[in-house]
Every structure is written in C-alpha cells, then in structure tokens.
Write a protein that holds these residues in place. Structure first.
Motif, short mmCIF file in Angstrom:
data_model
loop_
_atom_site.label_atom_id
_atom_site.label_comp_id
_atom_site.label_asym_id
_atom_site.label_seq_id
_atom_site.Cartn_x
_atom_site.Cartn_y
_atom_site.Cartn_z
N ASP A 190 0.80 -1.10 0.09
CA ASP A 190 0.02 -0.01 0.11
C ASP A 190 0.84 1.37 -0.04
O ASP A 190 1.87 1.47 0.77
N PRO A 191 0.58 2.22 -0.64
CA PRO A 191 1.38 3.46 -0.90
C PRO A 191 1.52 4.10 0.53
O PRO A 191 2.51 4.69 0.64
N GLN A 192 0.58 4.29 1.22
CA GLN A 192 0.50 4.69 2.65
C GLN A 192 1.39 4.12 3.52
O GLN A 192 2.32 4.83 3.95
N LEU A 193 1.28 3.15 3.50
CA LEU A 193 2.48 2.22 4.56
C LEU A 193 3.46 2.49 4.03
O LEU A 193 4.62 2.27 4.64
N ASN A 194 3.86 2.42 2.65
CA ASN A 194 5.26 2.29 1.88
C ASN A 194 5.80 3.67 2.27
O ASN A 194 7.01 3.90 2.70
N HIS A 195 5.09 4.79 2.13
CA HIS A 195 5.52 6.36 2.51
C HIS A 195 5.84 6.05 3.92
O HIS A 195 6.89 6.95 4.21
N ARG A 196 5.22 5.47 4.76
CA ARG A 196 5.50 5.55 6.13
C ARG A 196 6.80 4.66 6.84
O ARG A 196 7.18 4.39 7.80
N SER A 197 7.30 3.76 5.58
CA SER A 197 8.27 2.79 5.74
C SER A 197 7.69 1.77 6.82
O SER A 197 8.63 1.37 7.80
N MET A 198 6.66 1.44 6.94
CA MET A 198 6.13 0.51 7.82
C MET A 198 6.69 -0.89 7.72
O MET A 198 6.56 -1.82 8.85
N VAL A 199 7.25 -1.53 6.71
CA VAL A 199 7.90 -2.64 6.42
C VAL A 199 9.10 -2.33 6.16
O VAL A 199 9.71 -1.37 5.19
N THR A 200 10.26 -3.07 6.83
CA THR A 200 11.86 -2.63 6.64
C THR A 200 12.34 -4.12 6.56
O THR A 200 11.54 -4.97 6.46
N THR A 201 13.65 -3.91 6.57
CA THR A 201 14.36 -5.16 6.52
C THR A 201 15.61 -5.56 7.48
O THR A 201 15.90 -4.54 8.19
N GLN A 202 15.79 -6.57 7.75
CA GLN A 202 16.73 -6.70 8.81
C GLN A 202 17.74 -7.95 8.28
O GLN A 202 17.21 -8.88 7.87
N ARG A 203 18.98 -7.90 8.54
CA ARG A 203 20.10 -8.75 8.09
C ARG A 203 20.21 -9.84 9.41
O ARG A 203 20.56 -9.25 10.42
N ASP A 204 19.95 -11.20 9.15
CA ASP A 204 20.11 -12.27 10.11
C ASP A 204 21.61 -12.39 10.41
O ASP A 204 22.46 -11.98 9.56
N ALA A 260 14.57 2.22 15.91
CA ALA A 260 15.47 1.62 14.82
C ALA A 260 15.62 0.08 15.42
O ALA A 260 15.63 -0.28 16.54
N LEU A 261 15.77 -0.74 14.36
CA LEU A 261 16.12 -2.25 14.89
C LEU A 261 17.69 -2.18 14.97
O LEU A 261 18.43 -2.13 14.18
N ARG A 262 17.89 -2.46 16.26
CA ARG A 262 19.25 -2.41 16.48
C ARG A 262 20.01 -3.54 16.33
O ARG A 262 21.24 -3.77 16.03
N SER A 263 19.44 -4.91 16.54
CA SER A 263 19.97 -6.08 16.00
C SER A 263 19.00 -7.09 15.43
O SER A 263 17.84 -7.06 15.89
N PRO A 264 19.40 -8.17 14.78
CA PRO A 264 18.48 -9.30 14.45
C PRO A 264 18.33 -10.07 15.68
O PRO A 264 18.91 -10.11 16.45
N ALA A 265 17.14 -10.95 15.56
CA ALA A 265 16.98 -11.88 16.40
C ALA A 265 17.99 -12.88 16.28
O ALA A 265 18.72 -13.13 15.34
N PRO A 266 18.62 -13.19 17.61
CA PRO A 266 19.70 -14.25 17.71
C PRO A 266 19.59 -15.49 16.89
O PRO A 266 18.20 -16.05 17.10
N LEU A 267 20.40 -16.23 16.68
CA LEU A 267 20.32 -17.80 16.38
C LEU A 267 19.96 -18.66 17.64
O LEU A 267 20.39 -17.98 18.74
N PRO A 268 19.18 -19.68 17.51
CA PRO A 268 19.06 -20.46 18.91
C PRO A 268 20.26 -20.93 19.49
O PRO A 268 21.05 -21.27 18.87
N GLY A 269 20.18 -20.37 20.70
CA GLY A 269 21.25 -20.64 21.63
C GLY A 269 22.55 -19.74 21.63
O GLY A 269 23.42 -19.64 22.28
#
Length: 258
Positions: free
Chosen positions: A183-197, A218-227
């Motif tokens: 959706d253009p509105q949600l894209n304009h607001r950058s409500m979906v971003t990406t994170q590198r694992d 901001a997303l400070r860090s990705p979700a850690p791997l198990p363990g």
C-alpha cells in the motif's frame, strides 16, 4: 482463577457483543485483548510510572488486566449506554454497521471497500462519485444499506478506487496482507523494513509505529540464532567460565540449540 485467551477477555469485556452481524458475533482477526487491552495498557502505565518516579523518586506497581484494558476501549459506546440505558448489538450503531455512511461494501470482483463518510459533506461526495444524488438523504437510514450494497456491486474495487482518488469521500480498500504491504500509504511511512540475520540473509520486518523526531526507533540487532546468547545469560545469573566449560563438555549447552 480460570485460564483464558484473548477471545475470552474481549467476550467478557463486551466487545464481541457489538462486533459482527445481527446473526452472530465474529472472532476478531487480531488480538484486541492481548495487544490493545494488555500490552498497550501496560506500556502507558509503565511510562506514566517512570515519569512520576523521576519527579518523586518513588516507584509504582503497575497493575494491568487485559479485560480491564479491553473494556476501556468501549468508552464511546459505554457513554451512550450509561446515558440512555440502551444495550447495543451488532449492526445497530453508527460505528458497527447500522448505517450506509459507515460500512463495508463488496465490489463486483469480490473485493471490499470501506466507507467512513460519517459527516454529511463526505457522504454527499460519495453520492456524487457513484452518480447517485438520489441517495443523498440516506446517510443515517439503516433501511438504505441494501441499496448501497447494490451500488458498489456494479464495478470492481480498483475502478471505484480510481473514481474516488483525490475526492473527499473517506473511501478506501479492505486490503489483504499482500496488498497492505504494497500500500502506498504504508510504504510512504516505511512500515515494512528489512533486517539482516546473523548469516547475512535479509528478511522483511514490521517497523515501529512510533516516530520521534529526536530519538527515532530503529532495529538495533537481528533476532539471535537459537542458543546464541546462552552463555551470556548463564554468566549474568552467576555461573563461572569454568562451570560453562563443564556444561559444554557434558553436552548440556552448545550446538545449535544452546
């Protein structure tokens, strides 16, 4: 003293009694009680307690119940009930589908539109766009809902959205997830971003809805791997490096599952 889930809380709080159709309540598609009644209520309470503690130096115990929080979302509807004594039900009120001006309508392609033209100026705009000035007096007429359903069944949703583009009618799409993400509105607001694992692969992520000019989220860090954090947490609770090494040799920790 009984177990419960989101549906139990919103049912007990009265939300389900005004949600759905006249024939039956419906199960909400998201967790109103858990997230709205619980998490958001807790968040506001915690922030209020922190601000007050900075002034007084005294902390607080924040007592949050999900049913309480869900119940508080009924402020407008409960105000009417307290004032009149009327007990509302689905499709009987302004905000739950009783009138043409605030409703959802199916289009010829099976997709749906939202119409939120509560104020007369917006409703007259809707009448103009659909070419039905004869319906201008039906804004608050529950008997006219079916007539409006027939109006919107004439064209597919995109054709209606094109017609309403740039017009002040308070009309929009009922997006599915794929459509909402694009959706253009949600894209304009950058409500979906990406994170590198940790392995270097990028994944889509939901962004924060809170926008602060001086302290942007901001997303400070990705979700850690198990363990990945097992040893750090064990050290934090008091285990020594030698004890960690022993647990590793015994196979208690280590490997992909920690």
């Amino acid at each position: 003293d009984e177990p419960g889930h989101d549906l139990n809380y919103v049912g007990r709080a009265g939300l389900l009694s005004i949600t759905g159709t006249k024939s039956r309540p419906v199960v909400p598609g998201m967790q109103v009680g858990d997230v709205g009644g619980g998490s958001l209520t807790a968040l506001v309470g915690i922030m209020a307690a922190l601000l007050k503690s900075r002034e007084t130096g005294v902390g607080d115990y924040v007592d949050v119940a999900m049913t309480d929080g869900a119940f508080s979302w009924l402020a407008t509807q409960l105000g009417l009930h307290f004032a009149t004594g009327n007990v509302p039900s689905p499709e009987t009120g302004l905000l739950n589908g009783a009138f043409p001006c605030y409703n959802v309508y199916e289009c010829s392609d099976g997709k749906w539109l939202t119409v939120g033209a509560i104020e007369e100026k917006f409703f007259l705009e809707v009448c103009d766009v659909v070419g039905r000035p004869d319906l201008s007096g039906t804004r608050m007429d529950p008997e006219a809902v079916e007539s409006w359903r027939e109006v919107f069944l004439v064209h597919p949703r995109e054709a209606w959205l094109t017609r309403f583009g740039g017009r002040d009618g308070c009309v929009g799409p009922v997006n599915d997830f794929a459509e909402a993400i694009a959706d253009p509105q949600l894209n304009h607001r950058s409500m979906v971003t990406t994170q590198r694992d940790p392995q270097g692969e990028e994944h889509p992520q939901l962004a924060s809805p809170f926008r602060l000019s001086n302290h942007p989220a901001a997303l400070r860090s990705p979700a850690p791997l198990p363990g990945a954090d097992t040893e750090a947490y064990l050290l934090e609770i008091g285990l020594t490096p030698d004890e960690l090494a022993e647990l590793g040799r015994d196979g208690v920790i280590g490997g992909p599952a920690g």
